[in-house]
Design a protein around this motif. Structure first.
Motif, mmCIF file in Angstrom:
data_model
loop_
_atom_site.group_PDB
_atom_site.id
_atom_site.type_symbol
_atom_site.label_atom_id
_atom_site.label_comp_id
_atom_site.label_asym_id
_atom_site.label_seq_id
_atom_site.Cartn_x
_atom_site.Cartn_y
_atom_site.Cartn_z
ATOM 1 N N ASN A 107 -23.961 19.652 6.620
ATOM 2 C CA ASN A 107 -24.693 20.695 7.444
ATOM 3 C C ASN A 107 -25.556 21.334 6.555
ATOM 4 O O ASN A 107 -25.902 21.018 5.386
ATOM 5 C CB ASN A 107 -23.386 21.786 7.841
ATOM 6 N N SER A 108 -26.125 22.751 7.090
ATOM 7 C CA SER A 108 -27.023 23.157 6.108
ATOM 8 C C SER A 108 -26.757 23.612 4.811
ATOM 9 O O SER A 108 -27.481 24.064 3.772
ATOM 10 C CB SER A 108 -27.650 24.445 7.013
ATOM 11 N N THR A 109 -25.343 23.889 4.719
ATOM 12 C CA THR A 109 -24.680 24.214 3.314
ATOM 13 C C THR A 109 -23.377 23.651 3.359
ATOM 14 O O THR A 109 -22.995 22.874 4.371
ATOM 15 C CB THR A 109 -24.696 25.735 3.267
ATOM 16 N N ALA A 110 -22.732 23.651 2.308
ATOM 17 C CA ALA A 110 -21.167 23.085 2.152
ATOM 18 C C ALA A 110 -20.359 23.740 3.319
ATOM 19 O O ALA A 110 -20.555 25.052 3.392
ATOM 20 C CB ALA A 110 -20.534 23.458 0.835
ATOM 21 N N VAL A 111 -19.397 22.859 3.850
ATOM 22 C CA VAL A 111 -18.628 23.486 5.078
ATOM 23 C C VAL A 111 -17.055 23.390 4.473
ATOM 24 O O VAL A 111 -16.948 22.118 4.168
ATOM 25 C CB VAL A 111 -19.130 22.844 6.175
ATOM 26 N N LYS A 112 -16.451 24.238 5.084
ATOM 27 C CA LYS A 112 -14.888 24.096 4.918
ATOM 28 C C LYS A 112 -14.516 23.863 6.541
ATOM 29 O O LYS A 112 -14.249 24.821 6.972
ATOM 30 C CB LYS A 112 -14.345 25.327 4.173
ATOM 31 N N PRO A 113 -13.874 22.754 6.762
ATOM 32 C CA PRO A 113 -13.564 22.502 8.000
ATOM 33 C C PRO A 113 -12.117 23.038 8.296
ATOM 34 O O PRO A 113 -11.109 22.297 8.320
ATOM 35 C CB PRO A 113 -13.666 20.991 8.470
ATOM 36 N N VAL A 114 -11.847 24.190 8.613
ATOM 37 C CA VAL A 114 -10.450 25.110 8.673
ATOM 38 C C VAL A 114 -9.716 24.489 9.714
ATOM 39 O O VAL A 114 -8.643 24.251 9.486
ATOM 40 C CB VAL A 114 -10.771 26.607 8.639
ATOM 41 N N GLU A 115 -10.256 24.172 10.790
ATOM 42 C CA GLU A 115 -9.809 23.360 11.958
ATOM 43 C C GLU A 115 -8.732 22.216 11.308
ATOM 44 O O GLU A 115 -7.810 22.063 12.043
ATOM 45 C CB GLU A 115 -10.425 23.081 13.021
ATOM 46 N N VAL A 116 -9.524 21.332 10.695
ATOM 47 C CA VAL A 116 -8.971 20.285 10.230
ATOM 48 C C VAL A 116 -7.943 20.263 9.143
ATOM 49 O O VAL A 116 -6.785 19.721 9.558
ATOM 50 C CB VAL A 116 -10.064 19.134 9.546
ATOM 51 N N GLU A 117 -8.182 21.362 8.259
ATOM 52 C CA GLU A 117 -7.062 21.624 7.562
ATOM 53 C C GLU A 117 -5.756 22.179 8.245
ATOM 54 O O GLU A 117 -4.540 21.599 7.904
ATOM 55 C CB GLU A 117 -7.320 22.605 6.287
ATOM 56 N N ASN A 118 -5.838 23.090 9.198
ATOM 57 C CA ASN A 118 -4.756 23.551 9.930
ATOM 58 C C ASN A 118 -4.055 22.588 10.603
ATOM 59 O O ASN A 118 -2.826 22.082 10.645
ATOM 60 C CB ASN A 118 -5.136 24.681 10.895
ATOM 61 N N ALA A 154 -7.789 13.980 12.940
ATOM 62 C CA ALA A 154 -8.445 14.923 12.271
ATOM 63 C C ALA A 154 -9.895 14.666 11.923
ATOM 64 O O ALA A 154 -10.548 15.553 11.970
ATOM 65 C CB ALA A 154 -7.787 14.615 10.754
ATOM 66 N N PHE A 155 -10.288 13.238 12.177
ATOM 67 C CA PHE A 155 -11.608 13.098 12.066
ATOM 68 C C PHE A 155 -12.710 13.606 12.973
ATOM 69 O O PHE A 155 -13.769 14.103 12.978
ATOM 70 C CB PHE A 155 -12.219 11.560 11.994
ATOM 71 N N ASN A 156 -11.700 13.393 14.377
ATOM 72 C CA ASN A 156 -12.482 14.003 15.510
ATOM 73 C C ASN A 156 -12.834 15.321 15.368
ATOM 74 O O ASN A 156 -13.840 15.956 15.875
ATOM 75 C CB ASN A 156 -11.829 13.843 16.945
ATOM 76 N N LEU A 157 -11.910 16.082 14.704
ATOM 77 C CA LEU A 157 -12.093 17.548 14.653
ATOM 78 C C LEU A 157 -13.131 17.924 13.466
ATOM 79 O O LEU A 157 -14.028 18.734 13.564
ATOM 80 C CB LEU A 157 -10.841 18.353 14.107
ATOM 81 N N LEU A 158 -13.036 17.033 12.675
ATOM 82 C CA LEU A 158 -14.155 17.028 11.210
ATOM 83 C C LEU A 158 -15.366 17.058 11.925
ATOM 84 O O LEU A 158 -16.238 17.637 11.502
ATOM 85 C CB LEU A 158 -13.831 16.070 10.470
ATOM 86 N N LEU A 159 -15.731 16.109 12.919
ATOM 87 C CA LEU A 159 -16.991 16.219 13.563
ATOM 88 C C LEU A 159 -17.795 17.313 13.942
ATOM 89 O O LEU A 159 -18.876 17.544 13.942
ATOM 90 C CB LEU A 159 -17.126 15.252 14.440
ATOM 91 N N LYS A 160 -16.701 18.448 14.218
ATOM 92 C CA LYS A 160 -17.248 19.542 14.916
ATOM 93 C C LYS A 160 -17.970 20.466 13.647
ATOM 94 O O LYS A 160 -18.810 21.328 14.062
ATOM 95 C CB LYS A 160 -16.209 20.300 15.649
ATOM 96 N N SER A 161 -17.677 20.095 12.547
ATOM 97 C CA SER A 161 -18.163 20.913 11.485
ATOM 98 C C SER A 161 -19.530 20.415 10.960
ATOM 99 O O SER A 161 -19.938 20.771 9.902
ATOM 100 C CB SER A 161 -17.128 21.045 10.223
#
Lengths: 158, 666, 285
Positions: free
Chosen positions: C219-230, C245-252
């Motif tokens: 992404n334009s900067t480093a991203v923390k995919p909180v939804e995936v973590e949760n 989890a990967f499907n959720l990750l793609l959203k970030s």
């Protein structure tokens, strides 16, 4: 600005522009032309020298950053460096010679920092040095040979 | 010994040379791929230096400094000078240029569709050329026809030492110090462009930090530096930055080919036709003729194909000029053929070795495209397959193979001077070595010939006064040309000793002074037959295995040979997998550094299985060439190995597929 | 190839640095190792009137462990890769640091520089997000703490103001965690095409107790995919869970076709790396 840089054991006090790169200081101010410039993006490693024993790319270090530090270049007369140089000659670890000083200085760093550098370790640690002529094989052989010699000498002296 | 010089950091490269009062030159370059220049103010520009620099006269030569228009990103617009390197870069801002951007053409395909980039032309085809015998498919014996389009993208030579020059005009003579493969060619180019007489210029060879074909050429920056030195009566130095190199140094490859093969069911190919396009960049250079010439004449390679015809098209694009890169058209020609013959094998469900045996020859022959093959090709192919146990190995490894002719550019020969003085033997070659380690074979051969110690022999820097004539190091020629002229000149020296003293012994040689010059003429290009095989696992970069079966004639020095194979081997992997120059559709270069240009690092080296056969050549030193062999033989074989695993036919180089060779760092 | 002119300062204490930053503000820039800044200056892509070298400030160079790992911003990335405390306490950070560029660059480049430059291709921002690191930020008015997830705003943009200094990196998620940095490159460049940092701990029943993930250059900067973590917390990791989890990750992620490859090709590689990575770390624990 005034800088005081120790190069190969000698102190050099010089008045320089702050923007001067370490590689320019070595090549243009001190006439130590063994350190080469091969790129402008810190990729090729032809400008590798040691700063306080650690290998750095002197095209991406300001001479000002080297103020009060110790620099070792290919022109150094360190005996271990001589062993490495001789190994490069014996294994034909060069063709055009342009990347060679950087390769040798990085080899110096590898051998100073690893007790037992195997081929994988050597390759990984030469990643920051590009050679267009040799395909690296003879360079890796040169590093291995230097390592054997250095180890041999340590064993003998023990 | 030269190796000691380099390991001690005592090489004398052009940027290591300093003269008093020397000026550093920096170049104002075009930021646009195509634009009108509405105004240029400041610096040395074309209002003062209006010149064109190609060796041959041609309407589309490049101006040394842009005149009214720029046609590629990086084109020279003006030059600035200062006694300090840093300040010469500061001065770049002092030059005002107003541009009016124009539409740009950034690829061969683009050029064929879009309007002409230069006024006065009807399209972007600079020239067209036909080779071979035109045939009608109705007249030839074939069962199957296969067609495909192949593309080999541009590659930057990227020697680790960039281009560079010092011009020093003093006492009415222009002295040139340059990183070069041929000081004589450079001399000729500067003389012609600046209208100098033969005694007004001397070109000096200095250590050259890699060349790869590029440094055989003449460049606008060299002319500007020479002119400026004459104008300011001061030495002028120009050292290219890597960013400038990627933008403006003449690039190799850039070949596209539409090819059709006509074959019988048994695999015998009876016809080949098609069109080969060269991306010439924005202007004509002499190198275009060599590159596209080789890429057409050599296509049928080791196979005898009775009917062959190709049309060549020189295509103008808004990119830096075309130039030589290790092989200069030869790798492209071979790759066209080898990729097509693999396709034909697949269509006929034949083994890739069997189909090559079917088309290889028992006798020397001349191809319809005008390529003289001096040796039969089938015996070497069969011997190589047998040596590597191909038919068994191909069941275990995913093997690609490549049979090819190495065309050695031996004509017109080479010059040499040997001097003996103060107990030392010095050798000078007219074809300037550019970092391939020629000194190793010079020492080996002369120590044997003269019966003296190797350390007494050195290869020295020459200049155009020491050697009045000379050719160069390129085209896999040195083993033959340099080796042979060295033998010949050594014979003359030995005869001098014998004439003077009635016999030869080494003390009589070393205790006296001798000085002989000889030009060994060769009026044709030699060639040799070679074979490569490559296997890999597409998930592991370190799995690549390169098998070489090269006929080198007599080996002059084994270290030179292995250096050439290992060095060229890695370049060939780069060419196949990663090396290129990328442009966007506006002609902007988007390859910003040498790593993005695709050069491979030490952790990417392949495994080698090297077999060398020594079938002596007809030359005095009995050698055959090697320099370009790896670039010709390896890429198509590696491509085959990859496509066997991915199921996707490879027609584009570099293959450049992110998913190949799992690059997740360990 | 050569930088434009600038004035150079090398204060040896934080107060001196604060003074210079207050004085020169946006006209100044901190030089740590210089391996992002000096190339930009050399190519004259930027020109900065006042350069402040912080390498003489000893208080910015330390590695300590007192219930949390504390690292000074001037620690060189090569030191981060080989430091024994970091190696013992934070495998993810040591692993990621060892994968930055090449040895020479790591000998100059610093952990603070890599974080503060916030080039979307830099490796340590994603690692900091995966580690839930906290940054001590200092200026002449005082100190404050900024969480990594609040730090990275956009490409080359962080929560730092022109007079702020990153003075300490605090990592609490160390004991019982294991992590790794999965970095995918091209054949020739050592910059990440993309990379995934994962830091994980498990409950006694083999479910995920805690997980931190950070994404580099997706992404334009480093991203923390909180939804995936949760999503992954309190779950056992198997193919189905990892795939979800990967499907959720793609959203970030914002993946586009570019010089490195097509969106589709990149997505496929990313999926492989993420799923294999999750499973690898899970199995080690």
């Amino acid at each position: 600005m005034m800088v005081n840089i120790n190069v190969n054991g000698r102190e050099y006090k010089k008045d320089i522009e702050p923007r001067m790169l370490l590689v320019s200081f070595l090549r243009d101010e001190l006439n130590l032309t063994g350190t080469h410039i091969g790129c402008d993006t810190s990729n090729c490693g032809a400008c590798t020298v040691l700063m306080d024993g650690k290998s750095v790319k002197s095209c991406t270090v300001l001479a000002a950053q080297a103020n009060n530090h110790e620099i070792t270049t290919i022109e150094s007369s360190d005996p271990k460096l001589d062993v490495i140089k001789q190994s490069f000659v014996e294994e034909n670890g060069l063709q055009c010679g342009f990347c060679t000083p950087g390769m040798i200085m990085q080899t110096f760093y590898i051998l100073e920092n690893s007790e037992d550098a195997d081929e994988e370790y050597i390759k990984k640690n030469l990643r920051g040095n590009l050679c267009r002529c040799t395909g690296y094989k003879s360079i890796i052989d040169s590093v291995k040979k230097a390592e054997e010699k250095v180890k041999g000498e340590i064993n003998v002296s023990k | 010994m030269y190796l000691n010089r380099f390991v001690n950091g005592e090489g004398k490269y052009v940027d290591d040379i300093k003269f008093d009062n020397m000026l550093y030159m920096s170049i104002v370059r075009s930021p646009y791929a195509h634009a009108k220049i509405k105004k240029v103010k400041g610096g040395l520009n074309s209002s003062e230096l209006k010149a064109y620099y190609a060796g041959m006269d041609h309407a589309m030569r490049e101006p040394v400094l842009a005149i009214d228009e720029v046609s590629y990103v990086g084109q020279c617009v003006a030059a600035v000078f200062s006694e300090n390197r840093y300040e010469s870069e500061d001065l770049l801002n002092s030059v005002e240029v107003d541009y009016e951007p124009l539409d740009a053409v950034s690829s061969i395909d683009d050029a064929l569709k879009k309007p002409a980039i230069h006024d006065g032309m009807k399209d972007n085809i600079l020239d067209t050329e036909d080779v071979g015998n035109k045939f009608n498919e109705k007249d030839i014996d074939y069962d199957i026809k296969v067609s495909d389009t192949l593309f080999m993208d541009r590659i930057s030579a990227n020697p680790i030492e960039t281009r560079g020059i010092i011009a020093d005009y003093k006492d009415n003579v222009l002295h040139i110090y340059a990183s070069s493969q041929s000081i004589h060619r450079l001399k000729g180019g500067i003389m012609k462009t600046l209208n100098l007489k033969d005694d007004e210029i001397v070109v000096h060879h200095v250590d050259t930090g890699g060349a790869f074909g590029l440094k055989a050429l003449i460049f606008p920056e060299y002319i500007i530096a020479a002119y400026a030195s004459m104008k300011y009566k001061k030495p002028v130095k120009w050292i290219e930055t890597r960013s400038e190199h990627l933008q403006a140094a003449h690039a190799g490859r850039g070949i596209k080919a539409d090819i059709t093969l006509y074959a019988r069911k048994d695999g015998k190919i009876n016809g080949l036709d098609g069109t080969v396009y060269l991306d010439t960049g924005a202007y004509f250079t002499d190198d275009d003729l060599v590159d596209l010439g080789n890429a057409m004449h050599e296509v049928t390679g080791p196979y005898f194909i009775e009917n062959a015809h190709l049309t060549g098209k020189y295509v103008l694009t808004n990119k830096a000029l075309n130039g030589y890169y290790r092989g200069a058209g030869k790798p492209e020609a071979s790759r066209i053929m080898e990729r097509m013959i693999d396709l034909l094998a697949d269509k006929l469900k034949m083994d890739i070795a069997d189909i090559r045996i079917k088309n290889a020859t028992e006798k020397p022959f001349k191809s319809p495209l005008g390529f003289d093959i001096n040796y039969p090709t089938k015996p070497l192919l069969e011997a190589a397959l047998k040596h590597f146990d191909y038919y068994n190995l191909s069941k275990k490894e995913k093997l690609g193979i490549s049979l090819f002719i190495l065309d050695e550019d031996t004509a017109p020969g080479e010059s040499c001077r040997i001097t003996v003085k103060d107990g030392k033997v010095k050798v000078y070659f007219g074809g300037d070595v550019s970092g391939q380690g020629h000194e190793l074979f010079v020492q080996e051969m002369l120590s044997e010939e003269f019966n003296i110690d190797k350390d007494l022999i050195s290869l020295d820097y020459d200049d155009t006064d020491t050697l009045k004539d000379g050719t160069g190091t390129w085209g896999s020629r040195s083993a033959i040309t340099h080796g042979s002229v060295l033998m010949k000149t050594a014979e003359i020296i030995k005869n001098d000793v014998i004439k003077k003293f009635g016999k030869y012994d080494k003390d009589l040689l070393l205790d006296n002074e001798f000085n002989e010059y000889y030009y060994y003429k060769i009026d044709y290009n030699a060639n040799s037959v070679n074979f490569n095989m490559v296997s890999c696992d597409v998930n592991d970069m370190n799995s690549i295995k390169i098998y070489t079966y090269y006929d080198l004639g007599k080996i002059l020095n084994l270290k030179n040979v292995l250096g050439s194979i290992h060095g060229g081997g890695l370049q060939a992997l780069g060419e196949t997998l990663s090396e290129t120059l990328r442009y966007d559709e506006d002609g902007q270069l988007i390859t910003n550094n040498i790593a993005d240009a695709g050069l491979l690092t030490a952790d990417k080296i392949p495994q080698y299985n090297i077999k060398i056969v020594e079938n002596n050549s007809e030359f005095p030193d009995k050698a055959k060439g090697i320099g370009e062999s790896t670039m010709i033989g390896i890429p198509s074989a590696l491509a085959r190995s990859i496509e066997l695993q991915t199921g996707k036919r490879v027609t584009k180089f570099p293959i450049d597929d992110l998913s190949l060779f799992n690059k997740c760092m360990e | 190839m050569y930088p434009d002119k600038f004035e150079y300062f090398a204060p040896d204490n934080i107060e001196g640095l604060e003074e210079l930053l207050d004085k020169y503000k946006d006209d100044s820039k901190i030089l740590a190792g210089g391996h992002s800044l000096i190339p930009l200056l050399k190519l004259r892509l930027t020109s900065i009137p006042y350069i402040i070298d912080i390498s003489n400030i000893k208080a910015l160079s330390f590695v300590d462990y007192n219930n949390a790992l504390e690292i000074g911003p001037m620690v060189r990335t090569g030191e981060v890769a080989s430091n024994k405390i970091i190696g013992d306490k934070c495998k993810l950070l040591a692993d990621a640091a060892s994968k930055i560029a090449d040895p020479q660059v790591r000998n100059m480049g610093t952990v603070g520089g890599d974080i503060c430059e916030a080039d979307p291709r830099n490796d340590l921002p994603a690692v900091m997000l995966a580690l839930n690191a906290e940054f001590e930020v200092t200026n002449s008015m005082g100190k404050r703490t900024v969480k990594a997830e609040d730090f990275f705003k956009d490409a080359y943009t962080t929560a730092l103001e022109s007079n702020d200094i990153l003075t300490r990196i605090v990592i609490k998620n160390t004991e019982n965690y294991y992590g790794k940095y999965y970095k995918y490159t091209t054949l020739s460049s050592d910059f990440a095409v993309f990379a995934i940092a994962i830091n994980m701990s498990l409950n006694d029943n083999k479910t995920v107790k805690d997980i931190g993930i950070g994404l580099t250059n997706l992404n334009s900067t480093a991203v923390k995919p909180v939804e995936v973590e949760n999503y992954l917390k309190n779950k056992k990791i198997d193919d189905r869970v990892a795939g979800e989890a990967f499907n959720l990750l793609l959203k970030s992620c914002d993946i586009e076709d570019d010089v490195n490859g097509t969106e589709k090709n990149k997505e496929k590689i990313l999926k492989n790396i993420f799923i294999n990575g999750l499973k690898e770390i899970y199995e080690v624990l």
